[in-house]
Design a protein around this motif. Structure first.
Motif, PDB file in Angstrom:
ATOM      1  N   GLY A 115       0.788  -1.229   0.000  1.00 19.75           N
ATOM      2  CA  GLY A 115       0.000   0.000   0.000  1.00 19.75           C
ATOM      3  C   GLY A 115       0.818   1.275   0.000  1.00 19.75           C
ATOM      4  N   SER A 116       2.040   1.239   0.549  1.00 23.96           N
ATOM      5  CA  SER A 116       2.870   2.443   0.606  1.00 23.96           C
ATOM      6  C   SER A 116       4.322   2.032   0.757  1.00 23.96           C
ATOM      7  N   ASP A 117       5.216   3.001   0.607  1.00 27.15           N
ATOM      8  CA  ASP A 117       6.635   2.714   0.783  1.00 27.15           C
ATOM      9  C   ASP A 117       6.963   2.320   2.213  1.00 27.15           C
ATOM     10  N   ASP A 118       6.142   2.773   3.175  1.00 23.37           N
ATOM     11  CA  ASP A 118       6.367   2.445   4.580  1.00 23.37           C
ATOM     12  C   ASP A 118       5.528   1.251   5.048  1.00 23.37           C
ATOM     13  N   GLY A 119       4.896   0.548   4.121  1.00 20.97           N
ATOM     14  CA  GLY A 119       4.065  -0.587   4.513  1.00 20.97           C
ATOM     15  C   GLY A 119       4.836  -1.641   5.282  1.00 20.97           C
ATOM     16  N   TRP A 120       6.092  -1.888   4.880  1.00 20.87           N
ATOM     17  CA  TRP A 120       6.900  -2.900   5.564  1.00 20.87           C
ATOM     18  C   TRP A 120       7.246  -2.464   6.982  1.00 20.87           C
ATOM     19  N   ARG A 121       7.361  -1.137   7.188  1.00 26.76           N
ATOM     20  CA  ARG A 121       7.654  -0.648   8.545  1.00 26.76           C
ATOM     21  C   ARG A 121       6.470  -0.915   9.483  1.00 26.76           C
ATOM     22  N   TRP A 122       5.269  -0.676   8.997  1.00 26.37           N
ATOM     23  CA  TRP A 122       4.076  -0.950   9.803  1.00 26.37           C
ATOM     24  C   TRP A 122       3.949  -2.440  10.097  1.00 26.37           C
ATOM     25  N   ALA A 123       4.352  -3.251   9.137  1.00 23.98           N
ATOM     26  CA  ALA A 123       4.315  -4.708   9.352  1.00 23.98           C
ATOM     27  C   ALA A 123       5.262  -5.109  10.479  1.00 23.98           C
ATOM     28  N   PHE A 124       6.461  -4.529  10.505  1.00 26.18           N
ATOM     29  CA  PHE A 124       7.399  -4.823  11.589  1.00 26.18           C
ATOM     30  C   PHE A 124       6.857  -4.360  12.943  1.00 26.18           C
ATOM     31  N   LEU A 125       6.204  -3.197  12.958  1.00 31.91           N
ATOM     32  CA  LEU A 125       5.655  -2.708  14.228  1.00 31.91           C
ATOM     33  C   LEU A 125       4.647  -3.682  14.821  1.00 31.91           C
ATOM     34  N   LEU A 126       3.859  -4.309  13.960  1.00 29.81           N
ATOM     35  CA  LEU A 126       2.917  -5.315  14.462  1.00 29.81           C
ATOM     36  C   LEU A 126       3.649  -6.491  15.115  1.00 29.81           C
ATOM     37  N   GLY A 127       4.864  -6.731  14.678  1.00 27.55           N
ATOM     38  CA  GLY A 127       5.648  -7.814  15.262  1.00 27.55           C
ATOM     39  C   GLY A 127       6.114  -7.539  16.674  1.00 27.55           C
ATOM     40  N   ALA A 128       5.933  -6.293  17.160  1.00 24.15           N
ATOM     41  CA  ALA A 128       6.320  -5.967  18.532  1.00 24.15           C
ATOM     42  C   ALA A 128       5.305  -6.482  19.549  1.00 24.15           C
ATOM     43  N   ILE A 129       4.159  -6.971  19.093  1.00 28.85           N
ATOM     44  CA  ILE A 129       3.126  -7.470  20.001  1.00 28.85           C
ATOM     45  C   ILE A 129       3.659  -8.528  20.961  1.00 28.85           C
ATOM     46  N   PRO A 130       4.553  -9.447  20.532  1.00 26.41           N
ATOM     47  CA  PRO A 130       5.056 -10.451  21.475  1.00 26.41           C
ATOM     48  C   PRO A 130       5.711  -9.869  22.718  1.00 26.41           C
ATOM     49  N   ALA A 131       6.283  -8.664  22.628  1.00 29.86           N
ATOM     50  CA  ALA A 131       6.906  -8.069  23.808  1.00 29.86           C
ATOM     51  C   ALA A 131       5.894  -7.860  24.920  1.00 29.86           C
ATOM     52  N   VAL A 132       4.684  -7.469  24.560  1.00 27.32           N
ATOM     53  CA  VAL A 132       3.614  -7.310  25.547  1.00 27.32           C
ATOM     54  C   VAL A 132       3.108  -8.673  26.004  1.00 27.32           C
ATOM     55  N   TYR A 133       2.963  -9.561  25.061  1.00 24.26           N
ATOM     56  CA  TYR A 133       2.446 -10.893  25.385  1.00 24.26           C
ATOM     57  C   TYR A 133       3.375 -11.648  26.330  1.00 24.26           C
ATOM     58  N   ALA A 134       4.689 -11.366  26.251  1.00 29.97           N
ATOM     59  CA  ALA A 134       5.648 -12.044  27.116  1.00 29.97           C
ATOM     60  C   ALA A 134       5.339 -11.817  28.586  1.00 29.97           C
ATOM     61  N   ILE A 135       4.903 -10.630  28.912  1.00 35.23           N
ATOM     62  CA  ILE A 135       4.576 -10.311  30.306  1.00 35.23           C
ATOM     63  C   ILE A 135       3.384 -11.151  30.766  1.00 35.23           C
ATOM     64  N   ILE A 136       2.393 -11.295  29.885  1.00 33.08           N
ATOM     65  CA  ILE A 136       1.206 -12.102  30.219  1.00 33.08           C
ATOM     66  C   ILE A 136       1.602 -13.556  30.447  1.00 33.08           C
ATOM     67  N   VAL A 137       2.447 -14.075  29.554  1.00 33.96           N
ATOM     68  CA  VAL A 137       2.889 -15.464  29.677  1.00 33.96           C
ATOM     69  C   VAL A 137       3.611 -15.682  30.997  1.00 33.96           C
ATOM     70  N   ARG A 138       4.498 -14.754  31.330  1.00 37.94           N
ATOM     71  CA  ARG A 138       5.337 -14.919  32.528  1.00 37.94           C
ATOM     72  C   ARG A 138       4.503 -15.085  33.794  1.00 37.94           C
ATOM     73  N   TRP A 139       3.380 -14.384  33.868  1.00 41.16           N
ATOM     74  CA  TRP A 139       2.626 -14.368  35.119  1.00 41.16           C
ATOM     75  C   TRP A 139       1.373 -15.230  35.103  1.00 41.16           C
ATOM     76  N   SER A 140       1.004 -15.779  33.970  1.00 41.15           N
ATOM     77  CA  SER A 140      -0.278 -16.493  33.937  1.00 41.15           C
ATOM     78  C   SER A 140      -0.163 -17.997  33.734  1.00 41.15           C
ATOM     79  N   LEU A 141       0.942 -18.475  33.155  1.00 36.69           N
ATOM     80  CA  LEU A 141       1.071 -19.902  32.899  1.00 36.69           C
ATOM     81  C   LEU A 141       1.898 -20.573  34.004  1.00 36.69           C
ATOM     82  N   PRO A 142       1.548 -21.809  34.369  1.00 35.71           N
ATOM     83  CA  PRO A 142       2.305 -22.512  35.402  1.00 35.71           C
ATOM     84  C   PRO A 142       3.600 -23.104  34.855  1.00 35.71           C
TER      85      PRO A 142
END
Length: 453
Positions: free
Chosen positions: A176-203
């Motif tokens: 869609g744009s020259d920066d489309g790949w940059r937005w795609a990489f930003l979505l890949g940062a979601i695991p950083a937030v998810y890591a905190i959830i994993v650390r405290w919720s799974l046994p």
């Protein structure tokens, strides 16, 4: 004569007797979402490479390194991650790896040139490489024996969810744009937030805790699963002989774990496992990382190439579903080898396909068989080793596989120059066939309890 008395069942016996509960579902989905996010990251790279090759005017060798440098990190991460998980626990390493690669992926959106992108892709690989074998080990140690293989294939099926998400992002966002790949990489940062959830919720894994002498913690976690199933802790008839029910660990220190992989009991399994992992990684990453770029080179524009790849990706889900059913019917070795042979045939057909319908149909067949094989491989790998070196064995097998995933993207450009897509995919088919033969050197532990030494 020693009188038989009722003794508390071991953690392994208690876990194996349970039905599938909501607690199992939480472990499966909690690990699976992390797996899907991993797949999304790997999948996005295949689309981003195609876009950057045009935008940055990259040579084939430069684009190959964008893929391969991540696999260098994955090889190191897989080898270290397994050792760390056997030493410090499955859950801790699982969360840490998600955090590392999530942050590095998000930072990749800000790069202005190839050099910094390669550095960050290496760190992404470190986290990603460690996470996958640790997650499969983690889930296998909670799963009841009668459905363990099926649950690991379902865990692997989250990969298809993540890759499909990557295909959608690649199709809808990147062109869609020259920066489309940059937005795609930003979505890949979601695991950083998810890591905190994993650390405290799974046994933590009760099997690992018990092996480390933390019996009270193992018992408490196991009781939560029994409570969810509405059952009481079980007993077993056993002779009351001290130490009789506690087997010595197969390994205690890191050096012993590495040496233990090649002990007489495990050396054939290890050699066969490493061969399968190497061959499957070579063909899978050589093919799927490059499919969008190969289609563009054959004259299809970026949008149409990404659309074809999205359709091909959707065939992964039924591949996993069939493998999940067959692995508890046929067993591990037969299911794995059949799907690998199917991958070999599909690879030859895809490499020689002409016309849109043939490309899509043969690509979907390759996707179906190849990802079904991946599911079976991840199911069988943790079962090859006892608890004290299970993550180490899984991690090193994955690490050897990552060596092939480093080589494969670098091998694609010269093979394409040599004979085009037909020669390239015949080579991939040969590797699939070798893997199918090597699979018969693995132990088939369908329905059997895990080795808790």
């Amino acid at each position: 004569m020693t009188e038989a008395v009722a003794m508390p069942a071991t953690t392994s016996e208690r876990l194996d007797r349970l039905p599938f509960t909501r607690r199992h579902l939480r472990v499966l989905t909690g690990s699976g979402v992390g797996w899907a996010l991993d797949a999304m990251d790997v999948g996005l790279v295949s689309f981003i490479i195609a876009a950057l090759a045009v935008q940055w005017s990259l040579e084939p060798g430069e684009t190959a390194w964008i893929a391969s440098i991540g696999f260098v990190g994955m090889a190191i991460g897989a080898s270290l991650g397994g050792l760390l998980a056997d030493r410090f626990g499955r859950r801790q390493v699982f969360a840490l790896t998600l955090l590392v690669y999530g942050v590095a992926t998000g930072a990749s959106a800000l790069v202005g040139g190839l050099g910094m992108l390669l550095v960050l892709r290496f760190f992404v690989g470190l986290g990603l490489g460690a996470e996958l074998p640790v997650a499969s080990t983690y889930v296998s140690e909670f799963a009841p024996a009668r459905i363990r293989g099926r649950l690991i294939v379902i865990l692997e099926a989250f990969w298809a969810v993540g890759w499909t998400a990557a295909a959608l992002i690649g199709y809808l966002m990147i062109p869609g744009s020259d920066d489309g790949w940059r937005w795609a990489f930003l979505l890949g940062a979601i695991p950083a937030v998810y890591a905190i959830i994993v650390r405290w919720s799974l046994p933590e894994s009760p099997r690992w805790l018990e092996r480390r002498g933390r019996v009270a913690e193992a018992d408490a976690i196991t009781r939560t699963f029994e409570d969810a199933a509405g059952t009481e802790p079980t007993t077993t008839g056993a002779a009351a002989v001290p130490g009789e029910r506690t087997a010595s660990p197969a390994a205690v220190r890191a050096g012993e774990r590495l040496a233990g992989l090649w002990a007489p009991e495990f050396r054939v399994r290890t050699a066969s496992l490493w061969a399968v992992w190497f061959c499957v990684n070579f063909s899978y990453y050589g093919a799927f990382i490059w499919i969008p770029t190969i289609l563009v080179a054959q004259g299809y524009d970026l949008v149409r190439s990404f659309g074809f790849t999205l359709l091909i990706t959707l065939a992964q889900l039924p591949g996993y579903a069939v493998a999940a059913w067959l692995i508890e019917v046929w067993g591990r070795r037969l299911t794995l080898s059949v799907f690998l042979l199917g991958s070999a045939v599909a690879a030859v057909l895809f490499g020689t396909a002409t016309g849109e319908a043939a490309i899509i149909a043969t690509g979907m067949a390759l996707s179906f068989f190849n990802l079904g094989a991946w599911g079976a491989l991840y199911a069988v790998t943790p079962e090859m080793y006892p608890t004290s070196l299970r993550a180490t064995g899984s991690g090193w097998a994955a690490g050897v596989g990552r060596i092939a995933s480093i080589l494969a993207p670098l091998t694609v450009p010269p093979l394409l120059l040599l004979g085009g897509a037909p020669v390239l995919f015949v080579v991939f088919a040969a590797f699939f066939a070798i893997a199918a033969a090597a699979a018969w050197g693995l132990a088939d532990r369908r329905g059997q309890a895990l080795d808790d030494r």
